[in-house]
Design a protein around this motif. Structure first.
Motif, mmCIF file in Angstrom:
data_model
loop_
_atom_site.group_PDB
_atom_site.id
_atom_site.type_symbol
_atom_site.label_atom_id
_atom_site.label_comp_id
_atom_site.label_asym_id
_atom_site.label_seq_id
_atom_site.Cartn_x
_atom_site.Cartn_y
_atom_site.Cartn_z
ATOM 1 N N LEU A 1 48.645 41.136 38.202
ATOM 2 C CA LEU A 1 49.437 41.691 37.112
ATOM 3 C C LEU A 1 48.898 41.228 35.762
ATOM 4 C CD1 LEU A 1 51.997 43.140 36.007
ATOM 5 C CD2 LEU A 1 53.185 40.952 36.282
ATOM 6 N N VAL A 2 48.588 39.935 35.642
ATOM 7 C CA VAL A 2 48.036 39.404 34.398
ATOM 8 C C VAL A 2 46.723 40.115 34.061
ATOM 9 C CG1 VAL A 2 47.006 37.370 33.321
ATOM 10 C CG2 VAL A 2 49.169 37.162 34.572
ATOM 11 N N ALA A 3 45.852 40.272 35.052
ATOM 12 C CA ALA A 3 44.582 40.958 34.820
ATOM 13 C C ALA A 3 44.810 42.399 34.396
ATOM 14 C CB ALA A 3 43.732 40.908 36.091
ATOM 15 N N ASP A 4 45.789 43.066 35.007
ATOM 16 C CA ASP A 4 46.069 44.464 34.703
ATOM 17 C C ASP A 4 46.609 44.622 33.278
ATOM 18 O OD1 ASP A 4 46.137 47.198 35.782
ATOM 19 O OD2 ASP A 4 48.304 47.041 35.533
ATOM 20 N N VAL A 5 47.481 43.714 32.871
ATOM 21 C CA VAL A 5 48.051 43.771 31.518
ATOM 22 C C VAL A 5 46.956 43.602 30.469
ATOM 23 C CG1 VAL A 5 49.485 42.502 29.864
ATOM 24 C CG2 VAL A 5 50.394 43.076 32.125
ATOM 25 N N TYR A 6 46.066 42.631 30.663
ATOM 26 C CA TYR A 6 45.034 42.385 29.651
ATOM 27 C C TYR A 6 43.968 43.482 29.636
ATOM 28 C CZ TYR A 6 46.908 37.944 28.196
ATOM 29 O OH TYR A 6 47.728 36.975 27.666
ATOM 30 N N SER A 7 43.848 44.218 30.732
ATOM 31 C CA SER A 7 42.913 45.355 30.716
ATOM 32 C C SER A 7 43.362 46.419 29.726
ATOM 33 C CB SER A 7 42.787 45.953 32.127
ATOM 34 O OG SER A 7 43.988 46.603 32.514
ATOM 35 N N ASP A 8 44.694 46.501 29.480
ATOM 36 C CA ASP A 8 45.204 47.460 28.495
ATOM 37 C C ASP A 8 44.900 47.037 27.069
ATOM 38 O OD1 ASP A 8 46.252 49.362 30.219
ATOM 39 O OD2 ASP A 8 48.132 48.277 30.468
ATOM 40 N N SER B 1 38.820 42.944 33.137
ATOM 41 C CA SER B 1 39.541 41.879 33.828
ATOM 42 C C SER B 1 39.094 41.784 35.271
ATOM 43 C CB SER B 1 41.053 42.133 33.779
ATOM 44 O OG SER B 1 41.501 42.244 32.444
ATOM 45 N N ILE B 2 38.816 40.559 35.713
ATOM 46 C CA ILE B 2 38.343 40.323 37.076
ATOM 47 C C ILE B 2 39.197 39.232 37.705
ATOM 48 C CG2 ILE B 2 36.389 39.645 38.519
ATOM 49 C CD1 ILE B 2 34.562 40.480 36.177
ATOM 50 N N CYS B 3 39.842 39.538 38.838
ATOM 51 C CA CYS B 3 40.538 38.506 39.616
ATOM 52 C C CYS B 3 39.519 37.821 40.519
ATOM 53 C CB CYS B 3 41.646 39.123 40.466
ATOM 54 S SG CYS B 3 43.151 39.500 39.555
ATOM 55 N N THR B 4 39.512 36.490 40.505
ATOM 56 C CA THR B 4 38.466 35.761 41.230
ATOM 57 C C THR B 4 38.766 35.602 42.710
ATOM 58 O OG1 THR B 4 39.500 33.633 40.734
ATOM 59 C CG2 THR B 4 37.887 34.479 39.153
ATOM 60 N N GLY B 5 40.047 35.682 43.118
ATOM 61 C CA GLY B 5 40.380 35.430 44.517
ATOM 62 C C GLY B 5 40.646 33.951 44.732
ATOM 63 N N TYR B 6 41.142 33.619 45.935
ATOM 64 C CA TYR B 6 41.551 32.251 46.215
ATOM 65 C C TYR B 6 40.396 31.329 46.591
ATOM 66 C CZ TYR B 6 46.513 33.364 46.077
ATOM 67 O OH TYR B 6 47.766 33.720 45.671
ATOM 68 N N THR B 7 39.277 31.879 46.953
ATOM 69 C CA THR B 7 38.171 31.037 47.420
ATOM 70 C C THR B 7 37.124 30.873 46.333
ATOM 71 O OG1 THR B 7 37.043 32.966 48.353
ATOM 72 C CG2 THR B 7 38.520 31.747 49.808
ATOM 73 N N ASN B 8 36.695 29.632 46.150
ATOM 74 C CA ASN B 8 35.608 29.308 45.224
ATOM 75 C C ASN B 8 35.867 29.768 43.791
ATOM 76 O OD1 ASN B 8 34.060 28.195 47.373
ATOM 77 N ND2 ASN B 8 33.416 30.272 47.950
ATOM 78 N N ASP B 9 37.146 29.719 43.390
ATOM 79 C CA ASP B 9 37.429 30.164 42.025
ATOM 80 C C ASP B 9 37.321 29.022 41.024
ATOM 81 O OD1 ASP B 9 39.644 28.678 42.600
ATOM 82 O OD2 ASP B 9 41.112 30.263 42.256
ATOM 83 N N GLY B 10 37.202 27.791 41.517
ATOM 84 C CA GLY B 10 37.045 26.660 40.613
ATOM 85 C C GLY B 10 38.212 26.477 39.667
ATOM 86 N N GLY B 11 39.418 26.927 40.066
ATOM 87 C CA GLY B 11 40.595 26.797 39.210
ATOM 88 C C GLY B 11 40.770 27.939 38.234
ATOM 89 N N ILE B 12 39.872 28.911 38.239
ATOM 90 C CA ILE B 12 39.967 30.089 37.370
ATOM 91 C C ILE B 12 40.462 31.261 38.211
ATOM 92 C CG2 ILE B 12 38.725 31.675 35.867
ATOM 93 C CD1 ILE B 12 38.930 28.848 34.752
ATOM 94 N N ASP B 13 41.594 31.832 37.808
ATOM 95 C CA ASP B 13 42.199 32.936 38.570
ATOM 96 C C ASP B 13 41.757 34.304 38.073
ATOM 97 O OD1 ASP B 13 43.845 31.153 40.150
ATOM 98 O OD2 ASP B 13 45.070 30.888 38.355
ATOM 99 N N VAL C 1 53.703 50.131 26.630
ATOM 100 C CA VAL C 1 53.655 51.197 25.626
ATOM 101 C C VAL C 1 52.273 51.845 25.603
ATOM 102 C CG1 VAL C 1 53.794 51.714 23.164
ATOM 103 C CG2 VAL C 1 55.484 50.199 24.219
ATOM 104 N N ILE C 2 51.231 51.002 25.662
ATOM 105 C CA ILE C 2 49.860 51.527 25.692
ATOM 106 C C ILE C 2 49.638 52.378 26.933
ATOM 107 C CG2 ILE C 2 47.425 50.897 25.884
ATOM 108 C CD1 ILE C 2 48.117 48.350 24.291
ATOM 109 N N ARG C 3 50.062 51.873 28.097
ATOM 110 C CA ARG C 3 49.829 52.575 29.365
ATOM 111 C C ARG C 3 50.612 53.875 29.447
ATOM 112 N NH1 ARG C 3 48.360 50.593 34.456
ATOM 113 N NH2 ARG C 3 46.998 49.221 33.229
ATOM 114 N N ASN C 4 51.889 53.842 29.064
ATOM 115 C CA ASN C 4 52.736 55.023 29.225
ATOM 116 C C ASN C 4 52.416 56.126 28.224
ATOM 117 O OD1 ASN C 4 54.297 54.212 31.468
ATOM 118 N ND2 ASN C 4 55.524 52.888 30.162
ATOM 119 N N GLN C 5 51.783 55.780 27.103
ATOM 120 C CA GLN C 5 51.341 56.819 26.176
ATOM 121 C C GLN C 5 50.235 57.666 26.794
ATOM 122 O OE1 GLN C 5 50.319 54.584 22.652
ATOM 123 N NE2 GLN C 5 52.211 55.158 21.624
ATOM 124 N N LEU C 6 49.514 57.092 27.722
ATOM 125 C CA LEU C 6 48.400 57.787 28.357
ATOM 126 C C LEU C 6 48.788 58.452 29.670
ATOM 127 C CD1 LEU C 6 45.631 55.065 27.787
ATOM 128 C CD2 LEU C 6 46.117 57.077 26.385
#
Length: 280
Positions: A150-157, A162-174, A253-258
């Motif tokens: 959800l966080v990645a999707d919001v910032y894509s707007d 936006s790239i989700c790293t997954g649970y493995t080998n993310d080094g603490g970065i989501d 608002v950005i998403r629903n306008q489109l």
């Protein structure tokens, strides 16, 4: 009939209302082509029900008071969309003459928001966004992995890749946010407890390991005293629950306008009714 949705009777709305029944935001209004096949029989059915209602309040009317004497005339169709939660309504206006009156008649359709089990991991992000913008207190129930998405999707707007790293080998970065030459490492935490300073330091360590010059910590709660000072020193932006909610609303608002509504199937999916209104 509506096991997965908020019952439409609770979203029942009069034709003149121009605000969202869920979040009370002003609807974005536009005219569209006629979509309903309203007949004179539909009008007569509604007038009969309206007459019974009026006579229960005021007593009997004369025999011809509700007698229809003209053709049914179409006037316009209006679509209203809430750019925040995505709720919509369609009002189609007609007019007709009765023995003693002229009547405006509205036939309306409206959408309804779904009830969601936020523990599920396979929910569409678009539905989660619409649900949370109205039920933000439920954010603590969302599946942790879904909250990262959800966080990645919001910032894509907001123009980020936006790239989700997954649970493995993310080094603490989501989540990784990319824009031009900027790379931001994001840590996401769904928690009712305040984020500790040690967790900010952990994010800083992950940034150093991954060679990110900027970081962001997004949470559903808030941050402990001292977190903001260390974050400021090392170019880490802290987004607490309230600030993320504001960003979610802006992204909606950005998403629903489109977005567009598929009007070809709307009549089979949503509640409809009509509203006779005395015009004289």
């Amino acid at each position: 009939m509506y096991p997965d949705s908020i019952n439409p009777k609770y979203t029942f709305d009069n034709a003149h209302n121009s605000k969202c029944v869920y979040c009370n935001e002003q609807l974005s209004i536009q005219k569209i082509d006629k979509i309903l096949n309203v007949s004179l029989a539909d009008i007569e059915r509604r007038f009969y029900g309206h007459r019974i209602k009026m006579e229960n309040i005021h007593g009997d009317f004369t025999k011809n008071y509700f007698k229809i004497i003209s053709e049914l005339m179409y006037e316009s169709t209006i679509l209203g969309i809430c750019l925040t939660c995505g709720w919509w309504k369609i009002s189609e206006k007609y007019w007709i003459g009765a023995e003693y009156q002229m009547w405006d008649v509205f036939f309306s359709l409206n959408g309804t928001l779904r009830n969601l089990d936020l523990n599920k991991s396979d929910l569409p992000l678009s539905e989660i966004r619409s649900y949370l913008v109205r039920n933000y207190e439920k954010r603590y129930n969302i599946n942790p992995r879904l909250f990262e998405e959800l966080v990645a999707d919001v910032y894509s707007d907001f123009g980020y890749q936006s790239i989700c790293t997954g649970y493995t080998n993310d080094g603490g970065i989501d989540v990784i946010l990319l824009k031009k030459n900027s790379v931001i490492g994001v840590q996401v935490k769904r928690s009712k407890n305040k984020i500790k300073v040690e967790q900010i330091r952990s994010l800083l360590g992950s940034m150093i390991i991954n060679q990110y010059k900027a970081g962001m910590f997004v949470c559903t709660s808030d941050f402990q005293k001292g977190a903001y000072s260390i974050a400021k020193r090392f170019s880490i932006e802290l987004i607490n629950g309230n600030k993320f909610y504001d960003q979610l609303r802006d992204a909606q608002v950005i998403r629903n306008q489109l977005s567009t509504i598929d009007l070809t199937s709307v009549k089979n999916l949503y509640y409809e009714d009509c509203y006779p209104m005395n015009s004289l």
